[in-house]
Scaffold this active site. Structure first.
Site, mmCIF file in Angstrom:
data_model
loop_
_atom_site.group_PDB
_atom_site.id
_atom_site.type_symbol
_atom_site.label_atom_id
_atom_site.label_comp_id
_atom_site.label_asym_id
_atom_site.label_seq_id
_atom_site.Cartn_x
_atom_site.Cartn_y
_atom_site.Cartn_z
ATOM 1 N NE ARG A 1 7.835 6.564 -1.038
ATOM 2 C CZ ARG A 1 8.162 5.928 0.057
ATOM 3 N NH1 ARG A 1 7.345 5.086 0.537
ATOM 4 N NH2 ARG A 1 9.222 6.224 0.622
ATOM 5 C CE LYS B 1 3.464 2.656 3.960
ATOM 6 N NZ LYS B 1 2.777 3.833 3.874
#
Length: 275
Positions: A255, A221
């Site tokens: 995840r 991210k």
């Protein structure tokens, strides 16, 4: 700390890894990569062989500013992939990444095991009752607004307290709908600035007060690649570093885009925890 997936009790006291399979053209890292049966099956096989416990299928990108996708298009992207995976790998525990109750229902009917909702039932008012009826585990994430508006909604009185309060209200609603297995996702990158993402990670252990398993979704991210002044393609090393921090602060599910490296991280964490 267990969850029931299709009659199988999974013990989350040992952290698990969830592999991401985006069947969208516009996801921030792997958009458009998995668009035919061969590439989908190859990626699923790799993730399962590398140690993924779950495969998370998303048909609607949740990146900031993501384009609108109709319900029909999301169904058309997701359900054939569920069918395909279960045809060749029938024991796979599939998670459906959706905030729409109809997609959740059709996904579970097709053989998926759990639902991953970035909105925690806020976008679709039928979602929580639907999950209660389906009787499957429910991952609820913290977010304000929606993917198009969330980055303008980063004001908090107290970030950690506000997130805990949010989950308190959402969990109570889920319990009222008779949802037994709830997993919380604090929503790294969703309605949070770069600095707030690191504040959240630095105090992640405080979220254990809600007494639900914690999922961390930080893989590649912007909090990583912007801090390192690089790109998502070059953010694997940074991702692994922060995965260890998340595990040390109580994360039970990672995840991830890169399953092998995450499983290695869990293995090392487990060894550390023995000593």
């Amino acid at each position: 700390m267990t969850i029931n997936c299709k009659g199988q009790l999974l013990d989350l006291s040992t952290p698990k890894v969830m592999g991401i399979l985006n069947v969208t053209p516009d996801s921030f890292y792997d958009g458009g990569q998995y668009k035919d049966e061969s590439t989908i099956l190859q990626q699923v096989e790799t993730m399962l062989n590398d140690g993924a416990t779950f495969i998370d299928i998303g048909g609607y990108s949740s990146r900031p500013g993501a384009d609108y996708v109709t319900e029909a298009e999301e169904l058309n992207r997701v359900i054939p992939v569920v069918d395909l995976i279960l045809k060749y790998y029938p024991e796979t525990l599939i998670s459906i990444d959706t905030f729409r109750s109809e997609i959740a229902k059709k996904g579970i009917e097709a053989g998926a095991a759990l639902i991953n909702d970035i909105s925690a039932g806020h976008v679709d008012n039928n979602m929580i009752d639907t999950i209660g009826t389906l009787g499957v585990p429910y991952i609820m994430m913290h977010m304000k607004g929606n993917p198009k508006t969330m980055q303008q909604l980063t004001d908090y009185d107290d970030l950690i307290k506000d997130i805990i309060s949010y989950f308190g209200e959402r969990i109570a609603k889920a319990h009222a709908a008779k949802i037994n297995d709830i997993i919380i996702d604090p929503g790294f990158g969703f309605a949070k600035t770069l600095e707030q993402n690191f504040e959240l990670l630095n105090h992640l252990e405080l979220l254990q007060i809600v007494d639900k398993p914690l999922l961390a979704g930080i893989s590649r991210k912007s909090m990583i690649y912007k801090t390192l002044n690089t790109t998502s393609e070059n953010a694997l090393n940074g991702t692994t570093a922060l995965h260890m921090v998340a595990l040390q602060k109580g994360a039970k599910i990672l995840r991830v885009h890169d399953v092998k490296q995450a499983v290695d991280c869990v293995t090392l964490f487990n060894q550390l925890s023995k000593n």
